[in-house]
Write a protein that holds these residues in place. Structure first.
Motif, PDB file in Angstrom:
ATOM      1  N   TRP A   1       9.408   9.785   5.865  1.00 41.22           N
ATOM      2  CA  TRP A   1       9.688  10.417   4.584  1.00 41.22           C
ATOM      3  C   TRP A   1      10.989  11.188   4.683  1.00 41.22           C
ATOM      4  O   TRP A   1      11.334  11.703   5.752  1.00 41.22           O
ATOM      5  N   PRO A   2      11.733  11.282   3.588  1.00 40.41           N
ATOM      6  CA  PRO A   2      12.981  12.042   3.640  1.00 40.41           C
ATOM      7  C   PRO A   2      12.696  13.506   3.973  1.00 40.41           C
ATOM      8  O   PRO A   2      11.616  14.012   3.675  1.00 40.41           O
TER       9      PRO A   2
ATOM     10  N   PRO B   1      12.776  23.164   4.418  1.00 37.88           N
ATOM     11  CA  PRO B   1      11.865  22.869   5.529  1.00 37.88           C
ATOM     12  C   PRO B   1      10.816  23.946   5.780  1.00 37.88           C
ATOM     13  O   PRO B   1       9.835  23.701   6.466  1.00 37.88           O
ATOM     14  N   THR B   2      10.994  25.153   5.213  1.00 33.85           N
ATOM     15  CA  THR B   2      10.008  26.216   5.421  1.00 33.85           C
ATOM     16  C   THR B   2       8.900  26.181   4.370  1.00 33.85           C
ATOM     17  O   THR B   2       7.880  26.836   4.526  1.00 33.85           O
ATOM     18  N   ALA B   3       9.089  25.409   3.310  1.00 30.15           N
ATOM     19  CA  ALA B   3       8.082  25.319   2.249  1.00 30.15           C
ATOM     20  C   ALA B   3       6.974  24.350   2.653  1.00 30.15           C
ATOM     21  O   ALA B   3       7.215  23.403   3.403  1.00 30.15           O
ATOM     22  N   PRO B   4       5.759  24.574   2.150  1.00 31.51           N
ATOM     23  CA  PRO B   4       4.698  23.609   2.444  1.00 31.51           C
ATOM     24  C   PRO B   4       5.003  22.272   1.773  1.00 31.51           C
ATOM     25  O   PRO B   4       5.726  22.223   0.774  1.00 31.51           O
ATOM     26  N   PRO B   5       4.486  21.185   2.299  1.00 35.00           N
ATOM     27  CA  PRO B   5       4.789  19.882   1.712  1.00 35.00           C
ATOM     28  C   PRO B   5       4.274  19.783   0.277  1.00 35.00           C
ATOM     29  O   PRO B   5       3.214  20.299  -0.060  1.00 35.00           O
ATOM     30  N   ALA B   6       5.050  19.111  -0.578  1.00 30.97           N
ATOM     31  CA  ALA B   6       4.657  18.934  -1.974  1.00 30.97           C
ATOM     32  C   ALA B   6       3.434  18.037  -2.067  1.00 30.97           C
ATOM     33  O   ALA B   6       2.555  18.243  -2.895  1.00 30.97           O
TER      34      ALA B   6
ATOM     35  N   HIS C   1       0.801  -1.220   0.000  1.00 33.87           N
ATOM     36  CA  HIS C   1       0.000   0.000   0.000  1.00 33.87           C
ATOM     37  C   HIS C   1       0.838   1.276   0.000  1.00 33.87           C
ATOM     38  O   HIS C   1       0.279   2.365   0.162  1.00 33.87           O
ATOM     39  N   TYR C   2       2.134   1.149  -0.173  1.00 36.90           N
ATOM     40  CA  TYR C   2       3.035   2.300  -0.222  1.00 36.90           C
ATOM     41  C   TYR C   2       3.936   2.179  -1.442  1.00 36.90           C
ATOM     42  O   TYR C   2       4.217   1.064  -1.900  1.00 36.90           O
ATOM     43  N   PRO C   3       4.464   3.314  -1.939  1.00 34.62           N
ATOM     44  CA  PRO C   3       5.497   3.218  -2.970  1.00 34.62           C
ATOM     45  C   PRO C   3       6.717   2.498  -2.388  1.00 34.62           C
ATOM     46  O   PRO C   3       6.897   2.434  -1.172  1.00 34.62           O
ATOM     47  N   GLU C   4       7.549   1.979  -3.252  1.00 32.91           N
ATOM     48  CA  GLU C   4       8.746   1.261  -2.799  1.00 32.91           C
ATOM     49  C   GLU C   4       9.636   2.176  -1.965  1.00 32.91           C
ATOM     50  O   GLU C   4       9.855   3.342  -2.306  1.00 32.91           O
ATOM     51  N   VAL C   5      10.130   1.649  -0.869  1.00 29.31           N
ATOM     52  CA  VAL C   5      11.014   2.413   0.009  1.00 29.31           C
ATOM     53  C   VAL C   5      12.248   2.836  -0.788  1.00 29.31           C
ATOM     54  O   VAL C   5      12.865   2.029  -1.477  1.00 29.31           O
ATOM     55  N   GLY C   6      12.570   4.127  -0.706  1.00 31.96           N
ATOM     56  CA  GLY C   6      13.737   4.665  -1.385  1.00 31.96           C
ATOM     57  C   GLY C   6      13.487   5.081  -2.823  1.00 31.96           C
ATOM     58  O   GLY C   6      14.355   5.668  -3.456  1.00 31.96           O
ATOM     59  N   SER C   7      12.310   4.794  -3.362  1.00 27.33           N
ATOM     60  CA  SER C   7      12.007   5.197  -4.730  1.00 27.33           C
ATOM     61  C   SER C   7      11.751   6.703  -4.772  1.00 27.33           C
ATOM     62  O   SER C   7      11.444   7.309  -3.741  1.00 27.33           O
ATOM     63  N   PRO C   8      11.867   7.325  -5.953  1.00 23.07           N
ATOM     64  CA  PRO C   8      11.569   8.765  -6.032  1.00 23.07           C
ATOM     65  C   PRO C   8      10.140   9.035  -5.551  1.00 23.07           C
ATOM     66  O   PRO C   8       9.188   8.419  -6.012  1.00 23.07           O
ATOM     67  N   GLY C   9      10.001   9.907  -4.590  1.00 23.86           N
ATOM     68  CA  GLY C   9       8.703  10.216  -4.020  1.00 23.86           C
ATOM     69  C   GLY C   9       8.210   9.191  -3.017  1.00 23.86           C
ATOM     70  O   GLY C   9       7.137   9.352  -2.439  1.00 23.86           O
ATOM     71  N   GLY C  10       8.976   8.131  -2.812  1.00 25.05           N
ATOM     72  CA  GLY C  10       8.578   7.077  -1.878  1.00 25.05           C
ATOM     73  C   GLY C  10       9.099   7.345  -0.484  1.00 25.05           C
ATOM     74  O   GLY C  10       9.898   8.250  -0.246  1.00 25.05           O
TER      75      GLY C  10
END
Length: 122
Positions: free
Chosen positions: A71-72, A77-82, A43-52
């Protein structure tokens, strides 16, 4: 073909979505945290994958296993989450039912799971 020509649709409303696919068999009931983690990985993207996620963790509690991701750190850190939001996965110890909860800290997610299940333990 208009929306009203489709079977099961009501004029003026969006078309009726297709039915959910049937279950392919009984859900796997995990015997331990490692088995729950394997179910949760689906139920999650692969660990370490782009955006995962950078990691997946299991929080075992009385009636289930909570799978949550780390999450990485954000480049800024001041920007809102993507991609705000996210969810935790809970796998029932009783029947293997998979549930999705908001991305709360583990203790709060477990409390919410108990409330949603209405005290059911099986």
């Amino acid at each position: 073909m208009t929306d009203s020509d489709q079977s099961g649709s009501v004029p003026g409303l969006p078309p009726t979505p297709p039915p959910l696919p049937p279950q392919t068999g009984p859900q796997t009931v995990p015997a331990n945290a490692d088995e729950a983690l394997e179910i949760g990985r689906e139920h999650y993207p692969e660990v370490g994958s782009p955006g995962g996620p950078s990691g997946l963790f299991v929080h075992e509690f009385d009636i289930g296993y909570l799978i949550h991701a780390s999450w990485p750190p954000a480049e800024d850190p001041t920007a809102p989450p993507a991609n705000p939001g996210g969810s935790n996965v809970v796998i029932s110890k009783a029947d293997g039912e998979v549930s999705f909860l908001p991305n709360f800290p583990p203790e709060e997610a477990v409390e919410l799971y108990h409330r949603l299940r209405g005290g059911r333990t099986s």
